[in-house]
Write a protein that holds these residues in place. Structure first.
Motif, short mmCIF file in Angstrom:
data_model
loop_
_atom_site.label_atom_id
_atom_site.label_comp_id
_atom_site.label_asym_id
_atom_site.label_seq_id
_atom_site.Cartn_x
_atom_site.Cartn_y
_atom_site.Cartn_z
N CYS A 113 0.83 -1.22 0.00
CA CYS A 113 0.00 0.00 0.00
C CYS A 113 0.86 1.26 0.00
O CYS A 113 0.41 2.34 -0.35
CB CYS A 113 -0.94 0.00 1.19
N ARG A 114 2.12 1.10 0.38
CA ARG A 114 3.10 2.21 0.43
C ARG A 114 2.74 3.28 1.46
O ARG A 114 3.26 4.37 1.42
CB ARG A 114 3.29 2.86 -0.95
N CYS A 116 1.39 2.06 4.96
CA CYS A 116 1.31 1.50 6.31
C CYS A 116 2.71 1.41 6.92
O CYS A 116 3.72 1.60 6.24
CB CYS A 116 0.64 0.13 6.29
N CYS A 119 4.95 -1.06 5.12
CA CYS A 119 5.41 -0.60 3.80
C CYS A 119 6.44 0.52 3.94
O CYS A 119 7.37 0.61 3.14
CB CYS A 119 4.23 -0.13 2.96
N CYS A 127 2.64 -6.01 4.29
CA CYS A 127 1.73 -4.85 4.28
C CYS A 127 0.52 -5.11 5.18
O CYS A 127 -0.06 -6.20 5.16
CB CYS A 127 1.28 -4.61 2.83
N GLU A 128 0.14 -4.10 5.91
CA GLU A 128 -0.98 -4.26 6.84
C GLU A 128 -2.30 -4.49 6.12
O GLU A 128 -3.28 -4.92 6.73
CB GLU A 128 -1.08 -3.02 7.74
ZN ZN Z 1 1.21 -1.56 3.38
#
Ligand code: ZN
Ligand code: NAD
Length: 384
Positions: A113-114, A116, A119, A127-128
């Motif tokens: 997601c870039r 969280c 990330c 990634c969460e």
């Molecule tokens: Zn993430």
């Protein structure tokens, strides 16, 4: 159900699916846990904001599909399985900017997601916004895009690639090189990075080191290729299915062991073969017993690294003597090779196109999608 490698399935139907919502004719649904897959016609909604609708070109079978279908990994049913897939973007929802219709893409079980904490951290990739632990089978807004016979159908790991079309979040889509052969690079959606990255990216196998790989299916074979590429001097391969040994040797395994045929426990044999235990041990099966007793105990007491890749049944517990690691061993796990997926997986595709990595030995069968049953039969039979 013990299973195997990367058996690829291709949708055979060449219809043009531009209607909205899409009615896909060839989709594999598991109506309940441990039930045969049923080929059904489904309704697929258009992508919502931040989502991408993909026309699937190729999918492969991974051990994790088997886990989810038999229920050893938690998942909601009815479900469209499959997560290791390559396809072409058909349409995009509002706000999607990283891909456009016509782009070749891979689906990603571990999104990026870039935004969280995972990330943004330089290390790790989990990634969460993932949907593996646990797997809801729903999009990020808590709903599914698939229905069949009036019923909502869940999506395996938010992907569902055993379908003509699927909808996935943009954060779970990697845009890849236009020149990529989809029937090959679908393996870079999960299996190859999971195994290869576990060795080169996460454990960081060193030249001259000794390695043992438990399980020589698709993932274990990718680990072997990575150990070889990293210059390991000895690679011990362990499997109960000796049909896996010829390919393993070609890929770089120096010694093959079948634990069922040994007089002593396999870990004892590995320690004796290497003097003190291996530098790097990989678990690519998904069994608690092999993690603790085989993999960890095969490692050098002082500095061995035990890397867990296999997904043991959910709720299973590792029970180990506390002193097993205090001597200096490392016990670690990794998902998708630790790669930040959208950043790294397109580069692996380019590496494949530039002959820096090979995928061909991982492909055991290629079948049309409507023969998915046969593909799973081969898989369960451990055929290659
Ligand atoms: Zn993430
Ligand atoms: P696979 O079924 O193709 O391979 C498993 C291999 O283990 C087979 O060759 C089988 O004969 C062998 N095996 C089974 N029991 C054994 C035993 N007791 N001792 C030795 N060998 C044994 O599966 P795969 O696709 O290679 O996946 C392997 C594991 O990795 C699965 O648990 C899967 O869920 C997991 N996985 C993890 C990730 C990740 O990122 N961590 C990604 C994909 C798959």
């Amino acid at each position: 159900m013990e299973c195997d490698d990367n058996i690829q399935c291709f949708p055979t139907c060449g219809n043009s699916w531009t209607l909205s919502p899409t009615a896909g004719k060839i989709n594999a649904i598991a109506w309940k846990r441990n039930s045969p897959l049923s080929i059904e016609e489904v309704q697929l909604e258009p992508p919502k904001a931040g989502e991408v609708r993909i026309k699937m070109t190729s999918s492969a079978i991974c051990g994790s599909d088997n886990h989810i279908l038999k229920g050893s990994l938690p998942g909601n049913f009815p479900l469209i399985p499959g997560h290791e897939g390559a396809g072409i973007v058909e349409s995009t929802g509002e706000g999607v900017s990283s891909v456009k219709p016509g782009d070749k893409v891979l689906t990603l079980v571990v999104p990026q997601c870039r935004e969280c904490n995972s990330c943004l951290a330089p290390k790790g990739n989990f990634c969460e916004k993932q949907d593996i632990l646990p797997s809801s089978g729903l999009m990020l807004d808590g709903t599914s895009r698939f229905t069949c016979k009036g019923q909502e159908i869940y999506q395996a790991f938010r992907t569902s690639t055993f379908a003509e079309y699927t909808v996935v979040p943009e954060i779970a889509v990697a845009k890849i090189d236009d020149a990529a052969p989809m029937d090959k690079v679908c393996l870079l959606s999960c299996g190859m990075p999971a195994g290869y990255g576990a060795a080169v990216h996460s454990a960081k196998v060193t030249p001259g080191s000794t390695c043992v790989v438990f399980g020589l299916g698709g993932i274990g074979s990718a680990v072997v290729m990575a150990c070889k590429a990293s210059g390991a001097s000895r690679i011990i391969g362990v499997d109960i299915n000796e049909e896996k040994f010829p390919r393993a040797r070609v890929l770089g395994v120096t010694d093959c062991l079948n634990p069922w045929k040994l007089k002593e426990p396999v870990q004892q044999v590995v320690v004796e073969m290497t003097g003190f235990g291996v530098d790097f041990a990989f678990e690519a099966i998904g069994l608690v017993e092999t993690v603790v007793y085989c993999c960890l105990e095969s490692c050098h007491l002082s500095y061995g690294i035990c890397q867990i890749i296999g997904l043991a049944p959910s709720n299973s517990q590792l029970s180990l003597e506390a002193l097993m690691v205090v001597s200096g061993r490392t016990l670690k796990g990794v998902c998708l090779g630790g790669y930040k997926t959208r950043d790294c997986i397109p580069q692996l595709v380019t590496d494949y196109l530039q002959n820096k990595i090979n995928l061909d030995p991982l492909i055991t069968h290629q079948l049309p999608f409507d023969q998915l049953h046969k593909a799973f039969k081969l898989y369960h039979a451990g055929k290659r």
